[in-house]
Design a protein around this motif. Structure first.
Motif, short mmCIF file in Angstrom:
data_model
loop_
_atom_site.label_atom_id
_atom_site.label_comp_id
_atom_site.label_asym_id
_atom_site.label_seq_id
_atom_site.Cartn_x
_atom_site.Cartn_y
_atom_site.Cartn_z
N VAL A 1 -5.88 0.98 1.28
CA VAL A 1 -7.32 0.99 1.02
C VAL A 1 -7.58 0.75 -0.47
CG1 VAL A 1 -9.36 2.48 0.96
CG2 VAL A 1 -7.95 2.39 3.01
N VAL A 2 -6.81 1.41 -1.33
CA VAL A 2 -6.96 1.19 -2.78
C VAL A 2 -6.63 -0.25 -3.13
CG1 VAL A 2 -6.03 1.84 -5.05
CG2 VAL A 2 -6.56 3.61 -3.38
N LEU A 3 -5.55 -0.78 -2.57
CA LEU A 3 -5.16 -2.17 -2.82
C LEU A 3 -6.26 -3.14 -2.40
CD1 LEU A 3 -2.93 -4.28 -3.52
CD2 LEU A 3 -2.26 -4.13 -1.12
N LEU A 4 -6.82 -2.95 -1.22
CA LEU A 4 -7.87 -3.83 -0.74
C LEU A 4 -9.16 -3.68 -1.54
CD1 LEU A 4 -7.24 -3.51 3.09
CD2 LEU A 4 -6.69 -5.44 1.61
N PHE A 5 -9.44 -2.47 -2.02
CA PHE A 5 -10.60 -2.25 -2.87
C PHE A 5 -10.44 -3.01 -4.19
CE2 PHE A 5 -12.73 0.18 -6.24
CZ PHE A 5 -14.04 0.04 -5.81
N ILE A 6 -9.27 -2.91 -4.79
CA ILE A 6 -9.01 -3.64 -6.04
C ILE A 6 -9.08 -5.14 -5.80
CG2 ILE A 6 -7.23 -4.14 -7.77
CD1 ILE A 6 -6.36 -1.18 -7.47
N GLY B 1 0.81 -1.21 0.00
CA GLY B 1 0.00 0.00 0.00
C GLY B 1 0.84 1.26 0.00
N ALA B 2 1.98 1.24 0.68
CA ALA B 2 2.86 2.40 0.70
C ALA B 2 3.42 2.68 -0.69
CB ALA B 2 3.99 2.19 1.69
N VAL B 3 3.80 1.63 -1.39
CA VAL B 3 4.30 1.80 -2.76
C VAL B 3 3.19 2.34 -3.65
CG1 VAL B 3 5.21 0.58 -4.77
CG2 VAL B 3 6.07 0.03 -2.48
N LEU B 4 2.02 1.73 -3.58
CA LEU B 4 0.89 2.16 -4.39
C LEU B 4 0.45 3.59 -4.02
CD1 LEU B 4 -1.24 1.42 -6.51
CD2 LEU B 4 -2.59 0.40 -4.67
#
Length: 83
Positions: free
Chosen positions: A71-76, A41-44
């Motif tokens: 949050v974006v990673l988990l949403f995807i 998530g930090a990288v994203l």
């Protein structure tokens, strides 16, 4: 990287993964899962914030960036799981 730097890096990852898990599904993923989600998530988040022209600094900025990415990673991931 010094031992202190590594511990701070892992703590930020764990915190961001835990917060991302709370925001997206209501609980965390265990310590190792939180660290992995937080680091990815930090990288994203860093990539997304840079693309949007948002800059953060300091410990709190790092946690915010990593949490937003988590949050974006988990949403995807939730979209991929449903398909």
């Amino acid at each position: 990287m010094s031992l202190t730097g590594l511990l701070v890096f892992l703590a930020i990852g764990a915190t961001a993964g835990w917060l991302g898990g709370l925001i997206m599904k209501g609980s965390g993923f265990g310590l190792l899962g939180n660290i992995i989600v937080g680091i990815v998530g930090a990288v994203l988040g860093g990539f997304l914030f840079a693309a949007l022209g948002i800059s953060t600094s300091g410990l709190l900025g790092s946690i915010v960036t990593a949490t937003a990415g988590a949050v974006v990673l988990l949403f995807i991931a939730s979209l991929v799981r449903r398909a």
